[in-house]
Design a protein around this motif. Structure first.
Motif, PDB file in Angstrom:
ATOM      1  N   LYS A 289       0.838  -1.197   0.000  1.00 30.11           N
ATOM      2  CA  LYS A 289       0.000   0.000   0.000  1.00 30.11           C
ATOM      3  C   LYS A 289       0.877   1.253   0.000  1.00 30.11           C
ATOM      4  CE  LYS A 289      -3.984  -2.163   0.463  1.00 30.11           C
ATOM      5  NZ  LYS A 289      -3.514  -3.559   0.500  1.00 30.11           N
ATOM      6  N   THR A 290       0.304   2.353  -0.432  1.00 31.13           N
ATOM      7  CA  THR A 290       1.030   3.618  -0.517  1.00 31.13           C
ATOM      8  C   THR A 290       0.686   4.505   0.666  1.00 31.13           C
ATOM      9  OG1 THR A 290       1.066   3.538  -2.940  1.00 31.13           O
ATOM     10  CG2 THR A 290       1.432   5.686  -1.919  1.00 31.13           C
ATOM     11  N   VAL A 291       1.711   5.023   1.324  1.00 28.32           N
ATOM     12  CA  VAL A 291       1.520   5.955   2.435  1.00 28.32           C
ATOM     13  C   VAL A 291       2.209   7.274   2.081  1.00 28.32           C
ATOM     14  CG1 VAL A 291       1.387   4.116   4.150  1.00 28.32           C
ATOM     15  CG2 VAL A 291       3.602   5.157   3.632  1.00 28.32           C
ATOM     16  N   LYS A 292       1.777   8.318   2.746  1.00 30.67           N
ATOM     17  CA  LYS A 292       2.365   9.644   2.513  1.00 30.67           C
ATOM     18  C   LYS A 292       3.381   9.951   3.606  1.00 30.67           C
ATOM     19  CE  LYS A 292       1.204  14.538   1.896  1.00 30.67           C
ATOM     20  NZ  LYS A 292       0.109  15.537   1.900  1.00 30.67           N
ATOM     21  N   LEU A 293       4.556  10.361   3.194  1.00 30.03           N
ATOM     22  CA  LEU A 293       5.627  10.721   4.127  1.00 30.03           C
ATOM     23  C   LEU A 293       5.898  12.216   4.023  1.00 30.03           C
ATOM     24  CD1 LEU A 293       8.072  10.121   6.034  1.00 30.03           C
ATOM     25  CD2 LEU A 293       9.403   9.676   3.967  1.00 30.03           C
ATOM     26  N   SER A 294       5.927  12.897   5.144  1.00 28.51           N
ATOM     27  CA  SER A 294       6.269  14.325   5.171  1.00 28.51           C
ATOM     28  C   SER A 294       7.246  14.579   6.303  1.00 28.51           C
ATOM     29  CB  SER A 294       5.007  15.182   5.348  1.00 28.51           C
ATOM     30  OG  SER A 294       4.337  14.836   6.541  1.00 28.51           O
ATOM     31  N   PHE A 295       8.185  15.494   6.069  1.00 25.75           N
ATOM     32  CA  PHE A 295       9.192  15.811   7.076  1.00 25.75           C
ATOM     33  C   PHE A 295       9.764  17.199   6.816  1.00 25.75           C
ATOM     34  CE2 PHE A 295      11.180  13.598   3.576  1.00 25.75           C
ATOM     35  CZ  PHE A 295      12.320  14.341   3.299  1.00 25.75           C
ATOM     36  N   ASN A 296      10.384  17.770   7.834  1.00 28.09           N
ATOM     37  CA  ASN A 296      11.030  19.082   7.728  1.00 28.09           C
ATOM     38  C   ASN A 296      12.485  18.906   7.360  1.00 28.09           C
ATOM     39  OD1 ASN A 296       8.706  20.582   8.488  1.00 28.09           O
ATOM     40  ND2 ASN A 296       9.109  20.121  10.649  1.00 28.09           N
ATOM     41  N   TRP A 297      12.987  19.808   6.499  1.00 25.35           N
ATOM     42  CA  TRP A 297      14.379  19.808   6.074  1.00 25.35           C
ATOM     43  C   TRP A 297      14.829  21.253   5.939  1.00 25.35           C
ATOM     44  CZ3 TRP A 297      17.231  15.790   6.710  1.00 25.35           C
ATOM     45  CH2 TRP A 297      18.474  15.668   6.090  1.00 25.35           C
ATOM     46  N   VAL A 298      16.015  21.480   5.452  1.00 21.27           N
ATOM     47  CA  VAL A 298      16.527  22.841   5.230  1.00 21.27           C
ATOM     48  C   VAL A 298      17.039  22.969   3.808  1.00 21.27           C
ATOM     49  CG1 VAL A 298      17.118  23.272   7.647  1.00 21.27           C
ATOM     50  CG2 VAL A 298      18.785  22.198   6.138  1.00 21.27           C
ATOM     51  N   ASP A 299      17.036  24.216   3.299  1.00 20.08           N
ATOM     52  CA  ASP A 299      17.604  24.456   1.973  1.00 20.08           C
ATOM     53  C   ASP A 299      19.077  24.811   2.099  1.00 20.08           C
ATOM     54  OD1 ASP A 299      17.619  27.047   2.921  1.00 20.08           O
ATOM     55  OD2 ASP A 299      15.946  27.717   1.688  1.00 20.08           O
ATOM     56  N   VAL A 300      19.700  25.218   0.999  1.00 20.42           N
ATOM     57  CA  VAL A 300      21.138  25.501   0.996  1.00 20.42           C
ATOM     58  C   VAL A 300      21.498  26.685   1.882  1.00 20.42           C
ATOM     59  CG1 VAL A 300      21.570  24.453  -1.254  1.00 20.42           C
ATOM     60  CG2 VAL A 300      20.815  26.831  -1.125  1.00 20.42           C
ATOM     61  N   SER A 301      20.529  27.556   2.142  1.00 20.94           N
ATOM     62  CA  SER A 301      20.789  28.718   2.997  1.00 20.94           C
ATOM     63  C   SER A 301      20.443  28.450   4.457  1.00 20.94           C
ATOM     64  CB  SER A 301      20.001  29.928   2.486  1.00 20.94           C
ATOM     65  OG  SER A 301      18.615  29.667   2.507  1.00 20.94           O
ATOM     66  N   GLY A 302      19.974  27.255   4.756  1.00 18.81           N
ATOM     67  CA  GLY A 302      19.656  26.897   6.132  1.00 18.81           C
ATOM     68  C   GLY A 302      18.236  27.188   6.552  1.00 18.81           C
ATOM     69  N   LYS A 303      17.387  27.617   5.603  1.00 13.84           N
ATOM     70  CA  LYS A 303      15.992  27.905   5.926  1.00 13.84           C
ATOM     71  C   LYS A 303      15.165  26.621   5.885  1.00 13.84           C
ATOM     72  CE  LYS A 303      16.162  32.635   4.151  1.00 13.84           C
ATOM     73  NZ  LYS A 303      15.584  33.604   3.182  1.00 13.84           N
ATOM     74  N   PRO A 304      14.177  26.483   6.755  1.00 12.44           N
ATOM     75  CA  PRO A 304      13.379  25.252   6.785  1.00 12.44           C
ATOM     76  C   PRO A 304      12.468  25.115   5.569  1.00 12.44           C
ATOM     77  CG  PRO A 304      12.492  26.872   8.318  1.00 12.44           C
ATOM     78  CD  PRO A 304      13.780  27.443   7.803  1.00 12.44           C
ATOM     79  N   VAL A 305      12.342  23.894   5.098  1.00  8.51           N
ATOM     80  CA  VAL A 305      11.431  23.577   3.997  1.00  8.51           C
ATOM     81  C   VAL A 305      10.641  22.326   4.376  1.00  8.51           C
ATOM     82  CG1 VAL A 305      12.863  24.622   2.195  1.00  8.51           C
ATOM     83  CG2 VAL A 305      13.193  22.216   2.811  1.00  8.51           C
TER      84      VAL A 305
END
Length: 310
Positions: free
Chosen positions: A73-89
């Motif tokens: 089955k397919t589940v949705k995964l979401s998480f916080n990360w940062v870009d090259v400048s260190g800002k959260p995405v």
């Protein structure tokens, strides 16, 4: 001494969604060659676009009876990360469940390429936060780890820190030794208290049996016979105390091992014949030393005064 290096990602927190159910988790790592497949109880390791869930996560996203049906089955995964400048995405994507793990040797794990794609789509930095290094020869593990730890940048600062099974075991052994030392100190205090209690008990016995000691001396018993009498009584106290203590320890050992065996598949407390022999020897030695002063006092009593005592 290195055969290959794999990029890895460790997510401090994430969220899984399946239909109307959600589950939050911590510490998910991308799959590497260092991860063993023995912990996967059903299914297989994650390929591209796939994820391995723990049994508990699968139950929370379905039910205790139907959690195995979540494979495929397919589940949705979401998480916080940062870009090259260190800002959260915010990164997210759909992944297919490839297997279910026991949650101990294998935790929630996802394919590294899948994580890279999801991070890139969220305009995040694809720089990994750990590396999995495979060594050619098992005897070179510590040497390679030392070389990794000595890698420096232009400012002579360490770039990476290596963690091996040996270093983990060394840390565990350090804590075990610390706990053992602490328990030994507590046991030492207990032994000191027990020795004092035996001394008090024997002094009380001498005081209560003063007339008996006088009668024995009048019948021809020698001082050393009186000493042997009270010393032997103290040794019996130590002997039976050791038996009682070992019975309590055996019961506690069975209870603790039974309660924790399903977590680590190992008996955490193991008693050897050497431990039993040591317990008896220590009990007898302490009892003997504790009886010396009371036995000496009993032997030195004046027979006439002892017979006249009430």
């Amino acid at each position: 001494g290195i055969s290959s290096v794999e990029k890895g990602y460790m997510l401090p927190s994430y969220r899984l969604s399946y239909k109307d159910l959600q589950q939050s988790g911590t510490s998910m790592e991308s799959w590497t060659d260092a991860t063993t497949t023995r912990g996967i109880t059903k299914g297989h390791k994650p390929g591209n676009g796939e994820i391995v869930l723990t049994k508990q996560q699968a139950i929370q996203l379905s039910s205790a009876k139907k959690y195995r049906q979540l494979i495929g089955k397919t589940v949705k995964l979401s998480f916080n990360w940062v870009d090259v400048s260190g800002k959260p995405v915010q990164a997210e994507g759909n992944v297919k469940v490839s297997g279910i793990s026991n949650g101990t040797s294998v935790r929630t794990s996802i394919n590294s390429a899948t994580l890279t794609r999801m991070i890139r789509e969220a305009n995040g930095s694809v720089q990994p936060n750990f590396l999995s290094v495979n060594v050619k020869d098992l005897n070179q593990v510590q040497t390679v780890a030392d070389r990794v730890n000595n890698l420096r940048n232009a400012q002579n600062k360490r770039i990476l820190g290596a963690m091996t099974v040996g270093s983990i075991l060394k840390t565990v052994n350090t804590y075990v030794k610390l706990a053992s030392t602490l328990l030994a100190a507590i046991a030492g205090i207990s032994l000191l208290v027990s020795a004092l209690m035996i001394i008090v008990t024997m002094y009380m016995s001498v005081s209560e049996r003063t007339k008996e000691i006088g009668i024995l001396r009048a019948l021809g018993e020698r001082k050393k016979d009186i000493r042997r009498l009270f010393t032997s009584e103290s040794l019996f106290i130590g002997f039976f105390s050791a038996i009682l203590a070992l019975i309590i320890v055996f019961i506690a050992t069975l209870a603790i091992n039974y309660g924790l065996y399903h977590l680590i598949k190992y008996n955490i407390i193991q008693i050897t014949f050497g431990n039993i022999a040591f317990a008896f020897i220590v009990a007898l030695v302490i009892s003997f030393l504790a009886a010396l002063l009371p036995a000496r006092r009993a032997a030195n009593l004046n027979p006439i005064d002892a017979l006249a005592a009430d």
